[in-house]
Scaffold this motif. Sequence first.
Motif, PDB file in Angstrom:
ATOM      1  N   SER A  12       0.804  -1.226   0.000  1.00 38.44           N
ATOM      2  CA  SER A  12       0.000   0.000   0.000  1.00 38.44           C
ATOM      3  C   SER A  12       0.838   1.277   0.000  1.00 38.44           C
ATOM      4  O   SER A  12       0.287   2.375   0.023  1.00 38.44           O
ATOM      5  CB  SER A  12      -0.933   0.014   1.217  1.00 38.44           C
ATOM      6  N   SER A  13       2.149   1.164   0.001  1.00 37.35           N
ATOM      7  CA  SER A  13       3.054   2.329  -0.097  1.00 37.35           C
ATOM      8  C   SER A  13       2.811   3.348   1.007  1.00 37.35           C
ATOM      9  O   SER A  13       2.814   4.557   0.770  1.00 37.35           O
ATOM     10  CB  SER A  13       2.898   3.009  -1.473  1.00 37.35           C
ATOM     11  N   ARG A  14       2.614   2.887   2.229  1.00 39.40           N
ATOM     12  CA  ARG A  14       2.312   3.785   3.336  1.00 39.40           C
ATOM     13  C   ARG A  14       3.412   4.826   3.550  1.00 39.40           C
ATOM     14  O   ARG A  14       3.134   5.987   3.814  1.00 39.40           O
ATOM     15  CB  ARG A  14       2.086   2.988   4.621  1.00 39.40           C
ATOM     16  N   ARG A  15       4.663   4.396   3.452  1.00 37.37           N
ATOM     17  CA  ARG A  15       5.753   5.336   3.700  1.00 37.37           C
ATOM     18  C   ARG A  15       5.925   6.354   2.574  1.00 37.37           C
ATOM     19  O   ARG A  15       6.469   7.436   2.787  1.00 37.37           O
ATOM     20  CB  ARG A  15       7.068   4.577   3.921  1.00 37.37           C
ATOM     21  N   GLY A  17       3.271   7.521   0.641  1.00 35.86           N
ATOM     22  CA  GLY A  17       2.148   8.437   0.657  1.00 35.86           C
ATOM     23  C   GLY A  17       1.290   8.401  -0.584  1.00 35.86           C
ATOM     24  O   GLY A  17       0.228   9.026  -0.640  1.00 35.86           O
ATOM     25  N   SER A  18       1.732   7.685  -1.616  1.00 36.95           N
ATOM     26  CA  SER A  18       0.964   7.472  -2.840  1.00 36.95           C
ATOM     27  C   SER A  18       1.469   6.166  -3.451  1.00 36.95           C
ATOM     28  O   SER A  18       2.554   5.692  -3.084  1.00 36.95           O
ATOM     29  CB  SER A  18       1.141   8.635  -3.817  1.00 36.95           C
ATOM     30  N   ALA A  76      -3.205  -6.902   2.583  1.00 41.60           N
ATOM     31  CA  ALA A  76      -3.035  -6.056   3.764  1.00 41.60           C
ATOM     32  C   ALA A  76      -2.352  -6.779   4.916  1.00 41.60           C
ATOM     33  O   ALA A  76      -1.835  -6.134   5.827  1.00 41.60           O
ATOM     34  CB  ALA A  76      -4.388  -5.514   4.218  1.00 41.60           C
ATOM     35  N   THR A 186      10.594   5.315   0.372  1.00 44.44           N
ATOM     36  CA  THR A 186      10.261   6.627   0.922  1.00 44.44           C
ATOM     37  C   THR A 186      10.493   7.715  -0.135  1.00 44.44           C
ATOM     38  O   THR A 186      11.182   7.484  -1.139  1.00 44.44           O
ATOM     39  CB  THR A 186      11.141   6.930   2.138  1.00 44.44           C
TER      40      THR A 186
END
Length: 206
Positions: A12-15, A17-18, A76, A186
């Motif tokens: 989900s590329s949380r670090r 941000g997109s 997830a 990141t």
Amino acid sequence: MTSAGLVLAAGSSRRMGSPKQLLPMADGKPLLEVVVGHANQSKLDQVVVVLGAAADDIRSHVDLGRATVLFNPDHASGMASSLRAGLASLGEEVDRVVVLLGDQPDVDSSRLNELLELQQSSGLPAAALSFNGLLHPPVVIERALWGDLMSLEGDVGCRAVIRAKPELVAKLPVAGDLKHPVDVDTPEDYERFRPPSASPAHAPVS
């Protein structure tokens, strides 16, 4: 020896941000398209891309060439679920798998071919990149070790297996021509790869 490439790109590329799979790289190509393109150009007999988060958007914007797509509904829960799903999708004719991360744009087809050739010539059941002795994906793993991969849980991948059993891994030393870490996780990582004309990592990707 039949070889399949398994590109893990369901995160989900949380670090970031997109969706980092869509970040523009060289020639405006999305990051995942660059990675899969290298796999498609290698000696791999087949290539499977495991998608999860933002799968529809990724499929709409990324040219995956000869690769087939597998959707992981359990993405997830972590990388291990994508690894298990990918391995389970491979036919019995596949003798070994190359596990690639979908955010490694500098691992080109020649590097993948080197790993394939090293693993076969070494007589060992696995091969991986080695940065100053530290093992890192992509990793070539023969079917005899797939059980170890299928037992993984959570947000862990093949690093856990190869670093626990380094005596089974043929090592391909990597010098300064390949950046380390090779993952783009990141905005700071992306800055190392981003072409001057590309949007900053924090900008929305259309």
